[in-house]
Write a protein that holds these residues in place. Sequence first.
Motif, mmCIF file in Angstrom:
data_model
loop_
_atom_site.group_PDB
_atom_site.id
_atom_site.type_symbol
_atom_site.label_atom_id
_atom_site.label_comp_id
_atom_site.label_asym_id
_atom_site.label_seq_id
_atom_site.Cartn_x
_atom_site.Cartn_y
_atom_site.Cartn_z
ATOM 1 N N GLY A 102 31.194 60.120 25.001
ATOM 2 C CA GLY A 102 29.848 60.381 25.281
ATOM 3 C C GLY A 102 29.205 59.337 25.891
ATOM 4 N N ALA A 103 29.665 58.544 26.648
ATOM 5 C CA ALA A 103 28.823 57.486 27.013
ATOM 6 C C ALA A 103 28.858 57.386 28.455
ATOM 7 C CB ALA A 103 29.210 56.138 26.393
ATOM 8 N N ALA A 104 28.186 56.659 29.420
ATOM 9 C CA ALA A 104 28.058 56.721 30.733
ATOM 10 C C ALA A 104 29.234 55.615 31.147
ATOM 11 C CB ALA A 104 26.825 56.139 31.341
ATOM 12 N N ARG A 105 29.848 55.941 32.428
ATOM 13 C CA ARG A 105 30.929 55.155 32.844
ATOM 14 C C ARG A 105 30.443 53.851 32.941
ATOM 15 N NH1 ARG A 105 33.163 56.448 38.812
ATOM 16 N NH2 ARG A 105 31.060 57.127 38.489
ATOM 17 N N SER A 106 29.298 53.487 33.424
ATOM 18 C CA SER A 106 28.851 52.057 33.454
ATOM 19 C C SER A 106 28.723 51.193 31.973
ATOM 20 C CB SER A 106 27.458 51.903 33.992
ATOM 21 O OG SER A 106 26.503 52.678 33.501
ATOM 22 N N THR A 107 28.385 52.021 30.948
ATOM 23 C CA THR A 107 28.368 51.472 29.627
ATOM 24 C C THR A 107 29.758 51.333 29.253
ATOM 25 O OG1 THR A 107 26.353 53.097 28.905
ATOM 26 C CG2 THR A 107 27.554 51.882 27.388
ATOM 27 N N VAL A 108 30.878 51.959 29.532
ATOM 28 C CA VAL A 108 32.004 51.905 29.155
ATOM 29 C C VAL A 108 32.899 50.682 29.796
ATOM 30 C CG1 VAL A 108 34.436 52.788 29.259
ATOM 31 C CG2 VAL A 108 32.546 54.301 28.815
ATOM 32 N N ARG A 109 32.432 50.470 31.187
ATOM 33 C CA ARG A 109 32.886 49.309 31.778
ATOM 34 C C ARG A 109 32.395 47.975 31.347
ATOM 35 N NH1 ARG A 109 31.079 50.509 37.529
ATOM 36 N NH2 ARG A 109 30.751 52.618 36.857
ATOM 37 N N ASP A 110 30.782 48.006 30.976
ATOM 38 C CA ASP A 110 30.279 47.062 30.308
ATOM 39 C C ASP A 110 30.712 46.526 28.940
ATOM 40 O OD1 ASP A 110 28.185 45.046 30.144
ATOM 41 O OD2 ASP A 110 27.356 46.198 28.612
ATOM 42 N N ALA A 111 31.263 47.530 28.058
ATOM 43 C CA ALA A 111 31.744 47.325 26.931
ATOM 44 C C ALA A 111 33.187 46.562 27.092
ATOM 45 C CB ALA A 111 31.977 48.640 26.048
ATOM 46 N N ILE A 112 34.175 47.362 27.961
ATOM 47 C CA ILE A 112 35.237 46.792 28.148
ATOM 48 C C ILE A 112 35.236 45.259 28.492
ATOM 49 C CG2 ILE A 112 37.222 46.655 29.653
ATOM 50 C CD1 ILE A 112 37.095 49.945 29.575
ATOM 51 N N LYS A 113 34.195 44.973 29.652
ATOM 52 C CA LYS A 113 34.018 43.679 30.023
ATOM 53 C C LYS A 113 33.677 42.618 28.874
ATOM 54 C CE LYS A 113 30.359 42.192 32.259
ATOM 55 N NZ LYS A 113 29.217 42.081 33.229
ATOM 56 N N ARG A 114 32.639 43.009 28.146
ATOM 57 C CA ARG A 114 32.365 42.231 27.074
ATOM 58 C C ARG A 114 33.542 42.043 26.065
ATOM 59 N NH1 ARG A 114 26.826 42.061 25.984
ATOM 60 N NH2 ARG A 114 25.539 42.931 27.561
ATOM 61 N N ALA A 115 34.302 42.921 25.723
ATOM 62 C CA ALA A 115 35.615 42.912 24.760
ATOM 63 C C ALA A 115 36.493 41.997 25.453
ATOM 64 C CB ALA A 115 36.126 44.107 24.670
ATOM 65 N N LYS A 116 36.667 42.058 26.842
ATOM 66 C CA LYS A 116 37.595 41.056 27.559
ATOM 67 C C LYS A 116 37.097 39.659 27.505
ATOM 68 C CE LYS A 116 39.786 44.163 30.746
ATOM 69 N NZ LYS A 116 40.140 44.192 32.119
ATOM 70 N N ALA A 117 35.730 39.253 27.590
ATOM 71 C CA ALA A 117 35.099 38.196 27.413
ATOM 72 C C ALA A 117 35.216 37.360 25.844
ATOM 73 C CB ALA A 117 33.590 38.039 27.723
ATOM 74 N N ALA A 118 35.239 38.521 25.110
ATOM 75 C CA ALA A 118 35.402 37.981 23.501
ATOM 76 C C ALA A 118 37.000 37.704 23.083
ATOM 77 C CB ALA A 118 34.761 39.004 22.710
ATOM 78 N N GLY A 119 37.795 38.328 24.170
ATOM 79 C CA GLY A 119 39.215 38.057 23.582
ATOM 80 C C GLY A 119 39.838 39.261 23.041
ATOM 81 N N LEU A 120 39.113 40.377 23.089
ATOM 82 C CA LEU A 120 39.498 41.480 22.227
ATOM 83 C C LEU A 120 40.101 42.536 23.037
ATOM 84 C CD1 LEU A 120 36.340 42.096 20.353
ATOM 85 C CD2 LEU A 120 38.377 40.856 19.661
ATOM 86 N N ALA A 121 40.140 42.498 24.381
ATOM 87 C CA ALA A 121 41.049 43.465 25.160
ATOM 88 C C ALA A 121 41.898 42.716 26.204
ATOM 89 C CB ALA A 121 39.864 44.372 25.915
#
Length: 52
Positions: A33-52
């Motif tokens: 239930g989130a926008a595609r851009s929000t999903v992309r941002d969440a994944i980008k942030r997770a990768k930067a934190a070493g979580l994805a």
Amino acid sequence: MPANREMTMRQMRQVLRLHASGTSDREIGRTVGAARSTVRDAIKRAKAAGLA
């Protein structure tokens, strides 16, 4: 007015699970239930934190 781009921890975990299984950002957005851009941002942030 800016969009609400906050995700709950439950949504974030689901996004990361779905992303790891190869689900598209569009389908992940529909599922949580989130926008595609929000999903992309969440994944980008997770990768930067070493979580994805």
